[in-house]
Enzyme design. Sequence first.
Site, PDB file in Angstrom:
ATOM      1  N   ALA A 119      -4.860  -4.496  57.040  1.00  0.00           N
ATOM      2  CA  ALA A 119      -3.449  -4.544  56.644  1.00  0.00           C
ATOM      3  C   ALA A 119      -3.351  -4.649  55.128  1.00  0.00           C
ATOM      4  O   ALA A 119      -4.205  -5.271  54.487  1.00  0.00           O
ATOM      5  CB  ALA A 119      -2.754  -5.749  57.268  1.00  0.00           C
ATOM      6  N   ASP A 120      -2.312  -4.061  54.604  1.00  0.00           N
ATOM      7  CA  ASP A 120      -2.014  -4.207  53.169  1.00  0.00           C
ATOM      8  C   ASP A 120      -0.923  -5.242  52.936  1.00  0.00           C
ATOM      9  O   ASP A 120      -0.903  -5.912  51.896  1.00  0.00           O
ATOM     10  CB  ASP A 120      -1.636  -2.859  52.571  1.00  0.00           C
ATOM     11  CG  ASP A 120      -2.879  -1.995  52.453  1.00  0.00           C
ATOM     12  OD1 ASP A 120      -3.210  -1.322  53.440  1.00  0.00           O
ATOM     13  OD2 ASP A 120      -3.558  -2.072  51.407  1.00  0.00           O
ATOM     14  N   ARG A 121      -0.006  -5.329  53.887  1.00  0.00           N
ATOM     15  CA  ARG A 121       1.038  -6.355  53.788  1.00  0.00           C
ATOM     16  C   ARG A 121       1.637  -6.554  55.180  1.00  0.00           C
ATOM     17  O   ARG A 121       2.013  -5.587  55.840  1.00  0.00           O
ATOM     18  CB  ARG A 121       2.128  -5.910  52.807  1.00  0.00           C
ATOM     19  CG  ARG A 121       3.071  -7.014  52.389  1.00  0.00           C
ATOM     20  CD  ARG A 121       4.157  -6.507  51.414  1.00  0.00           C
ATOM     21  NE  ARG A 121       3.694  -6.123  50.113  1.00  0.00           N
ATOM     22  CZ  ARG A 121       4.011  -6.721  48.953  1.00  0.00           C
ATOM     23  NH1 ARG A 121       4.806  -7.787  48.967  1.00  0.00           N
ATOM     24  NH2 ARG A 121       3.571  -6.250  47.796  1.00  0.00           N
ATOM     25  N   ALA A 165       2.186  -3.062  57.079  1.00  0.00           N
ATOM     26  CA  ALA A 165       1.893  -1.846  56.307  1.00  0.00           C
ATOM     27  C   ALA A 165       0.389  -1.704  56.222  1.00  0.00           C
ATOM     28  O   ALA A 165      -0.324  -2.652  55.899  1.00  0.00           O
ATOM     29  CB  ALA A 165       2.480  -1.956  54.909  1.00  0.00           C
ATOM     30  N   VAL A 194      -0.258  -6.790  49.237  1.00  0.00           N
ATOM     31  CA  VAL A 194       0.324  -8.017  48.667  1.00  0.00           C
ATOM     32  C   VAL A 194      -0.742  -8.949  48.094  1.00  0.00           C
ATOM     33  O   VAL A 194      -0.437  -9.884  47.348  1.00  0.00           O
ATOM     34  CB  VAL A 194       1.178  -8.756  49.735  1.00  0.00           C
ATOM     35  CG1 VAL A 194       0.300  -9.373  50.814  1.00  0.00           C
ATOM     36  CG2 VAL A 194       2.072  -9.795  49.106  1.00  0.00           C
TER      37      VAL A 194
END
Length: 376
Positions: free
Chosen positions: A256-258, A266, A106
């Site tokens: 973390a990516d989102r 995620a 995000v």
Amino acid sequence: MASNTNGLAADSTLQAICYKRGSLQLLDQRKLPLETIYIEIRDSTDGWNAIRDMVVRGAPAIAIAGVLSLAVEVFNSGAFNGSVADAASFLQNKLEYLVSSRPTAVNLSDAATKLKEVILKAAATSSEARSVFQAFIEATEIMLEDDVATNRAIGSYGASFVQQHSEKPKLSVLTHCNAGSLATAGYGTALGVIRALHSEGVLEWAYCTETRPFNQGSRLTAFELVHEKIPATLIADSAVAALMKAGRVDAVVVGADRVASNGDTANKIGTYSVALCAKFHSVPFYVAAPLTSIDLSLSSGREIVIEERSPKELLNARGGLGEKVAASGISVWNPAFDMTPANLISGIITEKGVITKTGADTFDIKAFVQKTGDQA
Ligand code: MRU
């Protein structure tokens, strides 16, 4: 254009992003650890391709490299034959385009939203298109500078929290994928926590997984750990349960990516398996991420779009970059990320402190963001 440099920042940490106003070079992470080659990024098309093709990867690095690619484009664009409104919509459209490069992380979308506000504000107060571009360039440069400070704060909060929640004087920590200097503007998030523990003399050992299929762990995290002289061991992804059963892991820290507003996270495919193993073996499982990785518009992780990447990453060696290794004719499912539910997460380490659970299963991230925002 590619160039060879030693890949180090002034403080001798590894540097994925080399930027000077009007010039952006990205370390080609597909070539690591064998070669240290920087690729010249001239515009947002180069930026989009570099993100999509994994020259640069890791949620914060994607965001910063993406917006800087547009900053160099407008800096070098010469005369702009358009109005202030034209300049604003040019930048907004290019930001939208950059956000379309990869869907799961995000941070780039968060950066684009913040930059759109800067653009609108500049457009409302400027009489020349150039001033809108100037305001945009300056805002992207602040994002680059802020990222390292953010990561250092994550490292410091994380190291204290992890120690406070362990009875051992020295801890062994496992990480998955690469959330280090190479995934950020510098220092790293999850790897930043490991670095901070090491520099405080309380890290017994670090473990990194290979992180199949793209091998961010064996190629990038292992490279960073060796470079930083942190005592560390590489394991196969499938060795995580056995390592924990042997009592050799005191905590897990991943990036973390989102992160959804309930704490569902995620991150790189395989993170969920690591979290399940950690739960079974009563090992605390932490997510380390800047607030820019939090997506308060999502109530849970079920709404997170998981990127699926080319079958080639599994069919060919070196995450798709090498020779064919799998049987011809086999079909492939290659999700790049998975979603770890909040109930498996012990805490979320941010640059404003550690978010802990409000109930057995969820985090109230909105309240944390509100509270720390109010204090700022
Ligand atoms: O596909 P990648 O290499 O971009 O995936 C990276 C990860 O999953 C990282 O753990 C995450 O982006 C956090 S980086 C600080």
